[in-house]
Enzyme design. Structure first.
Site, PDB file in Angstrom:
ATOM      1  N   HIS A  11       0.819  -1.225   0.000  1.00  0.00           N
ATOM      2  CA  HIS A  11       0.000   0.000   0.000  1.00  0.00           C
ATOM      3  C   HIS A  11       0.852   1.274   0.000  1.00  0.00           C
ATOM      4  CE1 HIS A  11      -3.647  -2.229   0.410  1.00  0.00           C
ATOM      5  NE2 HIS A  11      -3.341  -2.708   1.605  1.00  0.00           N
ATOM      6  N   ASP A  64      -3.047 -10.679  -2.339  1.00  0.00           N
ATOM      7  CA  ASP A  64      -3.577 -10.126  -1.088  1.00  0.00           C
ATOM      8  C   ASP A  64      -5.041  -9.720  -1.310  1.00  0.00           C
ATOM      9  OD1 ASP A  64      -2.295  -8.717   1.626  1.00  0.00           O
ATOM     10  OD2 ASP A  64      -4.018  -7.595   0.853  1.00  0.00           O
ATOM     11  N   HIS A  85      -6.408  -7.078  -0.487  1.00  0.00           N
ATOM     12  CA  HIS A  85      -6.475  -5.642  -0.778  1.00  0.00           C
ATOM     13  C   HIS A  85      -5.721  -5.311  -2.069  1.00  0.00           C
ATOM     14  CE1 HIS A  85      -6.798  -5.941   3.705  1.00  0.00           C
ATOM     15  NE2 HIS A  85      -7.808  -5.131   3.465  1.00  0.00           N
ATOM     16  N   ASP A 115      -4.740 -12.590   3.487  1.00  0.00           N
ATOM     17  CA  ASP A 115      -5.967 -12.098   4.113  1.00  0.00           C
ATOM     18  C   ASP A 115      -7.215 -12.310   3.246  1.00  0.00           C
ATOM     19  OD1 ASP A 115      -4.860 -10.272   2.368  1.00  0.00           O
ATOM     20  OD2 ASP A 115      -4.818  -8.602   3.789  1.00  0.00           O
TER      21      ASP A 115
HETATM   22 ZN   LIG Z   1      -4.203  -6.984   2.728  1.00  0.00          ZN
END
Ligand SMILES: [Zn+2]
Length: 307
Positions: A126, A163, A165, A244
């Site tokens: 991120h 992931d 995200h 995740d």
């Molecule tokens: Zn994540």
């Protein structure tokens, strides 16, 4: 086949407050489970070294690095964003996290190891060029990619990110770098709500609705990643390995399990064998259910070690 497992005890010193999901216990769960297994004996365990400041300044503006260094508190916590805190050890851990990836990259390119998994924190995908967010400060995988591309014989690489995200930071880094293919599967709509609809030939975004099953994830990866990899012909593959999207994860709402992580690892190993001389550097991103994380990393490493 030599697979390295690169980590560092000082990653445990970085923590962001009680009940923060990105906690030191994540790495403890991974290493304890691995050390108690037969697989643990087959890996080459290595301690990470800090990233070079020169490379760090190539990826992140020096003003941003200095701002983070000055933000680090002498005690307690300081916040880079509401989710992302520094304690007195954070910048040391962040430099060691990026350093694990550049070290793995050099070792794989030098032929010392076939592939590597970097069990690091803080995570990285991120982190944009000048923005710390989503528990990330430096974009660890981007630093590995820049290290690889500094070798004259490495002209094209791929980053595969599973992931839950979206890897907004990685896309920010490479949106105008056609030599870097970025493929990301991610829950949508969901954090971080940035770059998920960017249109670039080298950015393959695969949004998945909450409740997506493992078989739907597999179909999406086959549909979106395989043609892109065939077209791009990467000479090295980097993996942003967040776990995740596991059905037990408290942050995500996708329904993957260990079998899906083994499947996608096998696909990556086969793609690397096909295009990239087997060269893979995989880097831990998210994964917040400790048991699911430990089991999923073990499964991922089994796939890497059998490649
Ligand atoms: Zn994540």
């Amino acid at each position: 086949m030599t697979t390295a497992f690169i980590t560092h005890g000082d990653y445990l010193l970085h923590e962001m407050g009680a009940d923060h999901p990105e906690c030191p216990e994540r790495l403890g769960a991974i290493t304890q489970y691995l050390a108690s297994s037969e697989l643990g004996n087959r890996l080459k365990w290595l301690a990470a070294q800090p990233v070079s400041e020169k490379l760090l300044e190539k990826v992140h503006p020096v003003e941003y690095i200095r701002w983070l260094d000055s933000l680090q508190p002498e005690k307690g916590l300081a916040y880079a964003d509401p989710d992302t805190a520094l304690n007195p050890h954070t910048m040391h851990a962040a430099r060691l996290a990026a350093g694990a990836v550049t070290m793995a990259t050099e070792m794989v390119l030098g032929g010392e190891i076939n592939n590597a998994f970097c069990a690091v924190r803080p995570p990285g995908h991120h982190a944009e060029r000048s923005i710390a967010m989503g528990f990330c400060f430096f974009n660890n995988i981007a630093l590995g990619v820049e290290q690889a591309l500094s070798h004259s014989d490495i002209e094209r690489v791929a980053i595969l990110d599973f992931d839950v995200h979206h890897c907004n930071g990685t896309v920010d880094m490479f949106q105008n770098r056609p030599e870097v293919l970025v493929c990301s599967t991610f829950q949508h709509p969901f954090f971080p709500h940035r770059y998920y609809d960017i249109q670039r030939p080298n950015i393959i975004n695969s949004p998945l609705p909450a409740g997506t099953t493992g078989s739907e994830f597999r179909r999406t990866v086959e549909r979106d990643w395989l043609p892109a990899l065939h077209y791009h012909q990467p000479q090295m593959i980097f993996v942003s390995a967040g776990f995740d999207a596991h059905k037990a994860d408290p942050l995500g709402q996708l329904l993957l399990d260990e079998g899906d992580y083994r499947w996608v690892t096998n696909l990556i190993v086969e793609a690397a064998a096909c295009f990239a001389g087997g060269r893979i550097v995989s880097v831990l991103e998210g994964g917040y259910d400790l048991e699911a994380l430990a089991h999923s990393v073990h499964t991922h490493l089994e796939g890497l070690a059998s490649g």
